[in-house]
Scaffold this active site. Sequence first.
Site, mmCIF file in Angstrom:
data_model
loop_
_atom_site.group_PDB
_atom_site.id
_atom_site.type_symbol
_atom_site.label_atom_id
_atom_site.label_comp_id
_atom_site.label_asym_id
_atom_site.label_seq_id
_atom_site.Cartn_x
_atom_site.Cartn_y
_atom_site.Cartn_z
ATOM 1 N N LYS A 22 12.225 -88.821 70.839
ATOM 2 C CA LYS A 22 13.550 -89.344 71.219
ATOM 3 C C LYS A 22 14.415 -88.202 71.763
ATOM 4 O O LYS A 22 15.033 -88.320 72.813
ATOM 5 C CB LYS A 22 14.219 -89.962 70.008
ATOM 6 C CG LYS A 22 15.721 -90.143 70.133
ATOM 7 C CD LYS A 22 16.366 -90.703 68.913
ATOM 8 C CE LYS A 22 16.774 -89.689 67.889
ATOM 9 N NZ LYS A 22 18.066 -89.040 68.069
ATOM 10 N N ASN A 23 14.425 -87.064 71.063
ATOM 11 C CA ASN A 23 15.337 -85.979 71.448
ATOM 12 C C ASN A 23 14.875 -85.191 72.656
ATOM 13 O O ASN A 23 15.607 -84.314 73.135
ATOM 14 C CB ASN A 23 15.594 -85.058 70.251
ATOM 15 C CG ASN A 23 16.437 -85.758 69.193
ATOM 16 O OD1 ASN A 23 16.982 -86.836 69.446
ATOM 17 N ND2 ASN A 23 16.514 -85.176 68.020
ATOM 18 N N CYS A 116 29.984 -88.227 63.208
ATOM 19 C CA CYS A 116 29.055 -89.242 62.703
ATOM 20 C C CYS A 116 28.870 -88.954 61.215
ATOM 21 O O CYS A 116 29.501 -88.063 60.657
ATOM 22 C CB CYS A 116 27.737 -89.165 63.456
ATOM 23 S SG CYS A 116 26.774 -87.723 63.023
ATOM 24 N N ARG A 121 30.486 -82.906 64.317
ATOM 25 C CA ARG A 121 29.731 -82.840 65.579
ATOM 26 C C ARG A 121 30.611 -82.446 66.777
ATOM 27 O O ARG A 121 30.741 -83.167 67.747
ATOM 28 C CB ARG A 121 29.019 -84.161 65.857
ATOM 29 C CG ARG A 121 28.255 -84.766 64.721
ATOM 30 C CD ARG A 121 27.050 -83.951 64.269
ATOM 31 N NE ARG A 121 25.991 -83.837 65.236
ATOM 32 C CZ ARG A 121 25.038 -84.752 65.434
ATOM 33 N NH1 ARG A 121 25.061 -85.852 64.749
ATOM 34 N NH2 ARG A 121 24.091 -84.583 66.320
ATOM 35 N N ASP A 307 16.427 -81.977 60.731
ATOM 36 C CA ASP A 307 16.061 -83.393 60.866
ATOM 37 C C ASP A 307 14.937 -83.798 59.921
ATOM 38 O O ASP A 307 14.595 -84.975 59.845
ATOM 39 C CB ASP A 307 15.649 -83.710 62.303
ATOM 40 C CG ASP A 307 16.840 -83.627 63.240
ATOM 41 O OD1 ASP A 307 16.631 -83.634 64.471
ATOM 42 O OD2 ASP A 307 17.979 -83.524 62.751
ATOM 43 N N ARG A 399 17.334 -96.534 65.659
ATOM 44 C CA ARG A 399 17.807 -95.609 66.698
ATOM 45 C C ARG A 399 16.719 -94.609 67.049
ATOM 46 O O ARG A 399 16.658 -94.129 68.170
ATOM 47 C CB ARG A 399 19.048 -94.850 66.219
ATOM 48 C CG ARG A 399 20.306 -95.703 66.113
ATOM 49 C CD ARG A 399 21.502 -94.818 65.852
ATOM 50 N NE ARG A 399 21.438 -93.654 66.692
ATOM 51 C CZ ARG A 399 21.851 -92.435 66.314
ATOM 52 N NH1 ARG A 399 22.352 -92.258 65.115
ATOM 53 N NH2 ARG A 399 21.772 -91.423 67.133
HETATM 54 C C1 EPZ Z 1 20.635 -82.120 68.214
HETATM 55 O O1 EPZ Z 1 21.953 -82.516 67.942
HETATM 56 C C2 EPZ Z 1 19.751 -83.290 67.785
HETATM 57 N N1 EPZ Z 1 20.079 -84.472 68.589
HETATM 58 C C3 EPZ Z 1 19.974 -83.592 66.309
HETATM 59 O O2 EPZ Z 1 19.078 -84.636 65.943
HETATM 60 C C4 EPZ Z 1 19.634 -82.340 65.504
HETATM 61 O O3 EPZ Z 1 19.898 -82.578 64.143
HETATM 62 C C5 EPZ Z 1 20.466 -81.161 66.002
HETATM 63 O O4 EPZ Z 1 20.279 -80.973 67.422
HETATM 64 C C6 EPZ Z 1 20.087 -79.859 65.307
HETATM 65 O O5 EPZ Z 1 18.730 -79.595 65.521
HETATM 66 C C7 EPZ Z 1 19.599 -84.555 69.852
HETATM 67 O O6 EPZ Z 1 18.893 -83.667 70.335
HETATM 68 C C8 EPZ Z 1 19.963 -85.785 70.627
HETATM 69 P P1 EPZ Z 1 23.716 -79.020 67.715
HETATM 70 P P2 EPZ Z 1 23.189 -81.638 68.529
HETATM 71 O O7 EPZ Z 1 24.697 -79.002 68.842
HETATM 72 O O8 EPZ Z 1 22.800 -81.013 69.792
HETATM 73 C C9 EPZ Z 1 27.557 -77.046 65.782
HETATM 74 C C10 EPZ Z 1 18.433 -86.660 64.975
HETATM 75 O O9 EPZ Z 1 18.374 -86.990 63.787
HETATM 76 N N2 EPZ Z 1 28.169 -77.200 67.116
HETATM 77 O O10 EPZ Z 1 22.465 -78.225 67.849
HETATM 78 O O11 EPZ Z 1 24.390 -82.503 68.481
HETATM 79 C C11 EPZ Z 1 27.297 -78.387 65.113
HETATM 80 O O12 EPZ Z 1 28.451 -78.838 64.434
HETATM 81 C C12 EPZ Z 1 19.621 -85.870 65.476
HETATM 82 O O13 EPZ Z 1 17.555 -86.912 65.831
HETATM 83 C C13 EPZ Z 1 29.453 -76.706 67.326
HETATM 84 O O14 EPZ Z 1 30.081 -76.160 66.430
HETATM 85 O O15 EPZ Z 1 23.322 -80.516 67.411
HETATM 86 C C14 EPZ Z 1 26.170 -78.062 64.153
HETATM 87 O O16 EPZ Z 1 26.712 -77.462 62.987
HETATM 88 C C15 EPZ Z 1 20.680 -85.712 64.405
HETATM 89 N N3 EPZ Z 1 30.016 -76.843 68.568
HETATM 90 C C16 EPZ Z 1 25.366 -76.995 64.913
HETATM 91 O O17 EPZ Z 1 26.251 -76.485 65.925
HETATM 92 C C17 EPZ Z 1 29.339 -77.444 69.598
HETATM 93 O O18 EPZ Z 1 29.894 -77.519 70.727
HETATM 94 C C18 EPZ Z 1 24.105 -77.549 65.592
HETATM 95 O O19 EPZ Z 1 24.494 -78.645 66.387
HETATM 96 C C19 EPZ Z 1 28.038 -77.945 69.357
HETATM 97 C C20 EPZ Z 1 27.472 -77.807 68.115
#
Ligand code: EPZ
Length: 420
Positions: A22-23, A116, A121, A307, A399
Amino acid sequence: MDYLEIEGSKKLNGTITVSGAKNAALPLLTCTLLGKTSVHIDNVPNVADVKTLLQLLENLGAKQSFENNQVTINTSDVNSTCANYDIVRKMRASILTLGPLLARFGHCEVSLPGGCAIGQRPIDLHLKALEQMGALIEIRQGYVIAKAPKSLNGANIVFDKITVTGSENIIMAAALANGITTLSNVAKEPEVVQLCKVLNKGGAIIKGIGTDELEIQGSGGKLLELNDITVIPDRIEAGTYLCAGAITNSDITLKNVASEHLKAVISKLTCMGYKIEKDKNSISIKSSSKILPIDIKTVEYPGFPTDMQAQFMALCTQANGTSVIDERLFENRFMHVSELLRMGADIRLSSHTATVYGPTKLTGADVMATDLRASSALVLAALAAKGKTKIHRIYHLDRGYENLEGKLSMLGASIKRLSE
Ligand code: EPZ
């Protein structure tokens, strides 16, 4: 609303095929906005997030079809740059339209995804990087209003934190920008790597793929010639089913798996006493005579994936001893704990650390899914529990898991999807 009914304490057996990731599919769908021709994508998982994103792209004017896990999409007629709230709120990864829309059209309006269940996020790192590339960003009435009147320019960007979709958004934007963009502290997840490889095959020039430093030579606005794509296997779905075999102490085999993407998960299962056998694209797990406790800290790839945290927490309830799980990426990713406690688990929470005391006898109960991976943890606990478990609000599961009850039934689980 649908719910799952699972009769637990059954051994599993047999072989299932893992779906496309999915990702990986989500950024591959939005990167078609950078392509000038129709793109064919194979091994696309038939899950709600993919269908939601295809609907969003169609609302922008793209022509798309999706059947038998194959997507054909042509974005040449896209005539809108507004990703509106009613879709984005359903699927926060819609934010992956921001980079490509801005790079291609010079402006776009994308609803803020909002938080969420697992955390706030934020997308500040996405926006900061686009501003460094010359974008003008304004937040108005819940929307990101982005403009790049003189198109985007290459920049030297260092991400303050590793962000998967943040990296993907900026990689896509940089592919069409003027000049060279360097990205440091960029995500190395296999899904990010596949996006880079697909863009390069389409004419982009990205160096350093698979490392945390990328150099992207922008095309100066020239669209890419994207061609046939096959989505990589879903490492999180595969890890979830390995945990299904582990928690029922069964022998099962998964096909269509990239075991090199599961090193951290396989290592933890091995330390817990399970025997894992790997082939080129299959993995088997064999039952363990004694399930050992484990300590886990979630970190970015190639470390242990956040995850998979919920799934391992369910598994640790069956380990002979105390396991400690440290969730380092998200501030609220323990929503599954209260539901596991209702099934008889013994888990203590303190800030971002969960201590799991095992083994505990789990018993079936009515439980509530709260987010995608927490829901899968409840399924795993239900497979091990004595008696019947009903898992409500399984739209969370839909999802990200294709035909979950069909796959578990093939392994011998007693699982039914019923309506409230
Ligand atoms: C991706 O989410 C995945 N989703 C998530 O999978 C996964 O848990 C996550 O990466 C971490 O591996 C998809 O790829 C669609 P991040 P993403 O930006 O990109 C902080 C699932 O279950 N952050 O890597 O949204 C954030 O708060 C989902 O399939 C900022 O502070 O995650 C977090 O603490 C859930 N500012 C950390 O970085 C930003 O602008 C990692 O978030 C962006 C992120």
